[in-house]
Design a protein around this motif. Structure first.
Motif, mmCIF file in Angstrom:
data_model
loop_
_atom_site.group_PDB
_atom_site.id
_atom_site.type_symbol
_atom_site.label_atom_id
_atom_site.label_comp_id
_atom_site.label_asym_id
_atom_site.label_seq_id
_atom_site.Cartn_x
_atom_site.Cartn_y
_atom_site.Cartn_z
ATOM 1 N N ASP A 44 73.283 16.070 43.947
ATOM 2 C CA ASP A 44 72.298 15.561 43.067
ATOM 3 C C ASP A 44 72.507 16.184 41.686
ATOM 4 N N ASP A 84 77.998 12.414 44.724
ATOM 5 C CA ASP A 84 77.180 11.551 44.592
ATOM 6 C C ASP A 84 76.071 11.781 45.492
ATOM 7 N N ARG A 112 80.261 7.586 35.106
ATOM 8 C CA ARG A 112 80.219 6.162 34.527
ATOM 9 C C ARG A 112 79.012 5.690 35.180
HETATM 10 C C1 LIG Z 1 75.699 2.053 39.114
HETATM 11 S S1 LIG Z 1 76.535 3.224 40.280
HETATM 12 C C2 LIG Z 1 78.145 3.584 39.328
HETATM 13 C C3 LIG Z 1 79.104 4.186 40.448
HETATM 14 C C4 LIG Z 1 80.480 4.442 39.790
HETATM 15 N N1 LIG Z 1 80.568 5.541 38.815
HETATM 16 C C5 LIG Z 1 81.019 3.268 38.860
HETATM 17 O O1 LIG Z 1 81.283 3.175 37.659
HETATM 18 O O2 LIG Z 1 81.654 2.383 39.544
HETATM 19 C C6 LIG Z 1 75.640 4.589 40.212
HETATM 20 C C7 LIG Z 1 76.060 5.774 41.170
HETATM 21 O O3 LIG Z 1 75.319 6.977 40.997
HETATM 22 C C8 LIG Z 1 74.875 7.647 42.131
HETATM 23 N N2 LIG Z 1 73.754 8.333 41.377
HETATM 24 C C9 LIG Z 1 72.576 7.987 41.222
HETATM 25 N N3 LIG Z 1 71.614 8.989 41.006
HETATM 26 C C10 LIG Z 1 72.621 9.744 41.251
HETATM 27 C C11 LIG Z 1 72.280 11.793 41.195
HETATM 28 N N4 LIG Z 1 70.948 12.102 40.564
HETATM 29 N N5 LIG Z 1 73.284 12.642 41.232
HETATM 30 C C12 LIG Z 1 74.532 11.940 41.549
HETATM 31 N N6 LIG Z 1 74.746 10.521 41.657
HETATM 32 C C13 LIG Z 1 74.075 9.711 41.397
HETATM 33 C C14 LIG Z 1 74.372 6.357 42.914
HETATM 34 O O4 LIG Z 1 74.623 6.612 44.223
HETATM 35 C C15 LIG Z 1 75.733 5.475 42.766
HETATM 36 O O5 LIG Z 1 76.869 5.747 43.396
#
Ligand SMILES: C[S@@+](CC[C@H](N)C(=O)[O-])C[C@H]1O[C@@H](n2cnc3c(N)ncnc32)[C@H](O)[C@@H]1O
Length: 264
Positions: free
Chosen positions: A94, A74, A111
């Protein structure tokens, strides 16, 4: 442990924990059903992209057991860090900007992540590249444009206010580069990425107490941004939060599209 430029809802705020718990209540049964059907089991090597909280990662860890591995990444790992013990490895990463955190994965899952990532094309390529031949990809993402309303049954002023605020929230997401029609594109994008046996389905709750928890936490988290952008006044937001807390409205979410396939 963070790199959150551009992401509207950062994981540091206390509301993030409430949001992740609500996602787990609302969407884990669907996610776990798909993961079971894809065959995840002992010894599998999994990459959980944009892990957020611990529920999916902990479930995967139980399934793969001590001979497997779960790499949870994340841009902000503060909420998934408590799951970091074998077979789980947590990394700040990222998905759109860095090389995959490994190769030859049996399963890659994301997700509600790619919809927020402006360079989602690159992210998806990276996720496919990280799979072994025959490895499974499961991408689950929202398609807010398919069902844009917080209250599909807009029968009074409370629901109208709710839908107006929801519309403003979506505007803010779009300005940050979110693709609000992304979910529906997933089957085609997976096929174009070279995956085989691609299938997809959709799920969304039409009313659930967890939708109210999610809405309240989300609005409190982005309150300042809604006001600054002129989407709502402080009075609108107070009224809406009171309406949500009263439990008198039926709140829905955007449909979540789950799409899966196998690398050739
Ligand atoms: C809406 S939350 C969903 C979290 C989890 N997957 C769930 O379904 O409960 C989006 C997640 O994606 C992460 N995120 C956003 N941009 C990202 C990136 N470029 N690379 C990795 N993670 C990212 C955020 O920090 C956050 O934890």
């Amino acid at each position: 442990m963070t790199r959150t430029d551009g992401y509207l809802l950062d994981n540091q705020q206390s509301e993030a924990a409430e949001r992740f718990d609500a996602f787990a209540t609302l969407f884990d049964p669907t996610t776990f059903r798909h993961l079971e059907a894809l065959g995840v089991g002992p010894g599998w090597r999994c990459w959980e992209v944009g892990a957020g909280g611990t529920s999916v990662v902990s479930w995967l860890a139980r399934k793969v057991g001590p001979t497997g591995k779960v790499v949870a990444t994340d841009i902000d790992t503060s909420r998934v860090a408590p799951a970091a013990r074998p077979p789980v490895e947590v990394r700040v990463h990222d998905v759109a900007a860095e090389e995959p955190p490994g190769e030859g994965f049996d399963l890659v899952h994301a997700r509600l992540v790619l919809v927020h990532v402006p360079d989602r094309e690159r992210a998806l390529r990276s996720m496919v590249r990280a799979l072994r031949p025959g490895g499974r990809l499961l991408v689950e993402d929202a398609d807010p444009a398919l069902q844009p309303l917080l209250c599909p049954d807009e029968h009074g002023p409370e629901q109208q206010l709710a839908n107006r605020l929801r519309h403003g929230f979506r505007e803010l997401l779009a300005r940050r580069g979110a693709d609000l029609s992304y979910g529906r594109r997933l089957p085609r994008l997976l096929r174009e990425s070279g995956l085989r046996r691609v299938e997809a389905d959709a799920y969304f709750p039409v009313t659930s107490p967890a939708c109210s928890v999610l809405e309240s936490a989300t609005v409190r988290q982005i309150r300042d941004q809604l006001v600054t952008a002129g989407v709502a006044t402080d009075e609108d937001i107070d009224q809406h939060l009171a309406n949500v807390a009263s439990g008198s409205m039926d709140l829905a979410t955007a449909p979540m599209i789950s799409a899966w396939g196998r690398k050739a």
